[in-house]
Design an enzyme around this catalytic site. Structure first.
Site, short mmCIF file in Angstrom:
data_model
loop_
_atom_site.label_atom_id
_atom_site.label_comp_id
_atom_site.label_asym_id
_atom_site.label_seq_id
_atom_site.Cartn_x
_atom_site.Cartn_y
_atom_site.Cartn_z
N LYS A 118 0.82 -1.22 0.00
CA LYS A 118 0.00 0.00 0.00
C LYS A 118 0.84 1.26 0.00
O LYS A 118 0.46 2.26 -0.61
CB LYS A 118 -0.95 0.00 1.21
CG LYS A 118 -2.11 -0.96 1.03
CD LYS A 118 -3.23 -0.69 2.01
CE LYS A 118 -4.40 -1.60 1.71
NZ LYS A 118 -5.36 -1.69 2.80
N LYS A 211 -4.79 -9.99 -7.01
CA LYS A 211 -5.98 -10.08 -6.15
C LYS A 211 -7.08 -9.13 -6.64
O LYS A 211 -6.77 -8.02 -7.08
CB LYS A 211 -5.52 -9.68 -4.74
CG LYS A 211 -6.48 -10.01 -3.63
CD LYS A 211 -5.90 -9.59 -2.30
CE LYS A 211 -5.78 -8.09 -2.17
NZ LYS A 211 -5.48 -7.60 -0.82
N LYS A 214 -10.47 -3.40 -4.21
CA LYS A 214 -11.31 -2.20 -4.28
C LYS A 214 -10.61 -1.09 -5.03
O LYS A 214 -11.25 -0.21 -5.60
CB LYS A 214 -11.58 -1.67 -2.86
CG LYS A 214 -12.44 -2.55 -1.99
CD LYS A 214 -12.43 -2.01 -0.55
CE LYS A 214 -13.13 -2.96 0.39
NZ LYS A 214 -12.86 -2.68 1.81
P1 TYM Z 1 -10.72 -5.27 3.81
O1 TYM Z 1 -11.72 -4.22 4.07
O2 TYM Z 1 -9.61 -4.99 2.84
O3 TYM Z 1 -11.44 -6.57 3.30
C1 TYM Z 1 -12.53 -7.13 4.02
C2 TYM Z 1 -12.44 -8.64 3.99
O4 TYM Z 1 -12.46 -9.10 2.63
C3 TYM Z 1 -11.36 -9.98 2.42
N1 TYM Z 1 -10.90 -9.84 1.03
C4 TYM Z 1 -10.79 -10.84 0.16
N2 TYM Z 1 -11.06 -12.15 0.27
C5 TYM Z 1 -10.87 -12.93 -0.81
N3 TYM Z 1 -10.43 -12.44 -2.01
C6 TYM Z 1 -10.15 -11.12 -2.17
N4 TYM Z 1 -9.74 -10.66 -3.35
C7 TYM Z 1 -10.33 -10.25 -1.05
N5 TYM Z 1 -10.16 -8.93 -0.87
C8 TYM Z 1 -10.51 -8.69 0.42
C9 TYM Z 1 -10.31 -9.54 3.41
O5 TYM Z 1 -9.38 -10.58 3.66
C10 TYM Z 1 -11.14 -9.18 4.61
O6 TYM Z 1 -11.43 -10.33 5.38
N6 TYM Z 1 -7.63 -5.28 7.70
C11 TYM Z 1 -8.94 -5.68 7.26
C12 TYM Z 1 -10.07 -5.09 8.09
C13 TYM Z 1 -9.94 -5.29 9.56
C14 TYM Z 1 -10.13 -6.50 10.26
C15 TYM Z 1 -9.95 -6.18 11.63
C16 TYM Z 1 -10.41 -7.80 9.87
C17 TYM Z 1 -9.67 -4.31 10.48
N7 TYM Z 1 -9.68 -4.86 11.73
C18 TYM Z 1 -10.02 -7.15 12.63
C19 TYM Z 1 -10.49 -8.76 10.87
C20 TYM Z 1 -10.32 -8.45 12.22
C21 TYM Z 1 -9.11 -5.23 5.83
O7 TYM Z 1 -8.46 -4.36 5.36
O8 TYM Z 1 -10.11 -5.81 5.19
#
Ligand code: TYM
Length: 350
Positions: A118, A211, A214
């Site tokens: 990032k 991947k 967003k």
């Molecule tokens: P975020 O918002 O990027 O994504 C949310 C969830 O979607 C999953 N994900 C994917 N799974 C499969 N294939 C993909 N291409 C893909 N893109 C995203 C992510 O793995 C995630 O589960 N850091 C986290 C948010 C967070 C969090 C937490 C998660 C903050 N605090 C505590 C768990 C526990 C994040 O950026 O997710």
């Protein structure tokens, strides 16, 4: 002491919720409601860690927060039986993050690959918040002493860091933890990642080695949860493939990332295994497989998109769900913070 099993997970309100978020995370959020008490958080404090040009500013943040909440509910999360809220309403996230900042080591954070991706080449110009992001994530989970965390594969390294932080806190404060009534010296559990299903890493529709994300510039690289049936059909028909027919065995997918991705998406949406998908479509051309994929995608996602639209039109209702969830989350968080402060030695009003 065995910890009470509790699920926590979060999704960032940064726009363009996509099929990867849905299949990698939200589908498992919905499933785990049957077996666990669950807390699902719209992590608005994480969302502001990149430049305002990336997260879009205050109006966009509020809009995206409501949209993620709507996606949770439209996908089948029950905000009455479980807890749905936005992170910034519970101050314990920031408070615990500070304590954990003093536990986590710089060397640990320097290994985080997502920060490197990032921040890109201009690392000096990245926010301190982006660097510290994984510690806030550990705080999110440990504030509720959660034991299970459903996420996509890209979050695995962050979960490992959360486990290391929990363990070091327990080690550093072992005597104090015992002194405050936790007789086995364990205050924080070691949260288990729950990464499961045929689509834990959904790839871009334009490039099977990247991947689905967003932030990818091309909207054709992803299926958004708000896409209508025509858009979904167009994106799938345009999805990159290779010239060979689909293989009949799973091992035939190993060197074919685009085929592997589309088969995985189909399997996850239809609730079957990749093996089953290849039994039906192996040996056939992509064109007919893509038609079937459009059907299953539209059947699954269109009702969610419709319900999301209905929910976001009533901002007051969504906000009330978040306020109610935050009140219930805060009750758990406050209890953890009371003990954590006692354990560290912070004087506070009894
Ligand atoms: P975020 O918002 O990027 O994504 C949310 C969830 O979607 C999953 N994900 C994917 N799974 C499969 N294939 C993909 N291409 C893909 N893109 C995203 C992510 O793995 C995630 O589960 N850091 C986290 C948010 C967070 C969090 C937490 C998660 C903050 N605090 C505590 C768990 C526990 C994040 O950026 O997710």
């Amino acid at each position: 002491m065995a910890f009470v099993e509790r699920v926590f997970s979060g999704v960032q309100p940064t726009g363009n919720l996509h099929l990867g978020n849905y299949l990698g995370a939200i589908v498992n959020f919905v499933k785990m409601q049957e077996t666990h008490d669950c807390i699902y958080c719209v992590v608005d404090m994480h969302a502001i860690t990149q430049g305002v040009d990336v997260w879009g500013g205050p109006a966009e943040l509020a809009r995206n927060t409501r949209e993620v909440t709507a996606a949770f509910i439209a996908s089948g999360i029950d905000p009455k039986k479980h807890i749905v809220f936005n992170q910034s309403q519970v101050s314990g996230h920031a408070e615990l993050a500070w304590i954990l900042n003093c536990i986590a080591r710089i060397g640990w954070l320097n290994r985080m690959t997502q920060f490197k991706e990032k921040a890109g080449k201009d690392r000096e110009n990245a926010s301190v918040g982006l660097y510290d992001y994984p510690v806030l994530m550990a705080a999110d989970i440990l504030l509720y002493r959660a034991t299970h965390v459903p996420v996509g594969e890209d979050q695995k390294q962050h979960l490992e860091l959360s486990r290391d932080i929990a363990q070091k806190f327990n080690n550093d404060f072992g005597d104090s933890i015992r002194g405050h009534g936790f007789n086995d010296g364990l205050f924080f559990p070691q949260p288990e990642p729950f990464i499961t299903g045929p689509a834990t890493r959904v790839m871009s529709l334009r490039d099977g080695t990247k991947k689905m994300s967003k932030s990818e510039a091309s909207d054709n690289s992803r299926i958004n949860l708000t896409d209508d049936a025509n858009t979904i059909a167009q994106k799938i028909r345009k999805a990159k493939t290779d010239p060979e027919p689909l293989p009949s065995e799973e091992k035939g997918l190993q060197t074919r990332p685009e085929a592997d991705n589309l088969v995985g998406i189909y399997a996850a949406l239809a609730g079957v295994s990749k093996h089953d998908v290849l039994k039906d479509f192996g040996g056939g051309q992509f064109s007919s497989f893509k038609n079937a994929l459009v059907d299953v995608c539209v059947a699954k996602l269109s009702p969610i998109a419709d319900e999301m639209k209905r929910l976001v039109a009533d901002a007051g209702h969504v906000d009330q769900i978040l306020i109610d969830g935050a009140n219930r989350a805060r009750a758990i968080a406050d209890e953890t913070m009371r003990s954590a402060k006692n354990i560290v030695g912070f004087i506070r009003q009894p």
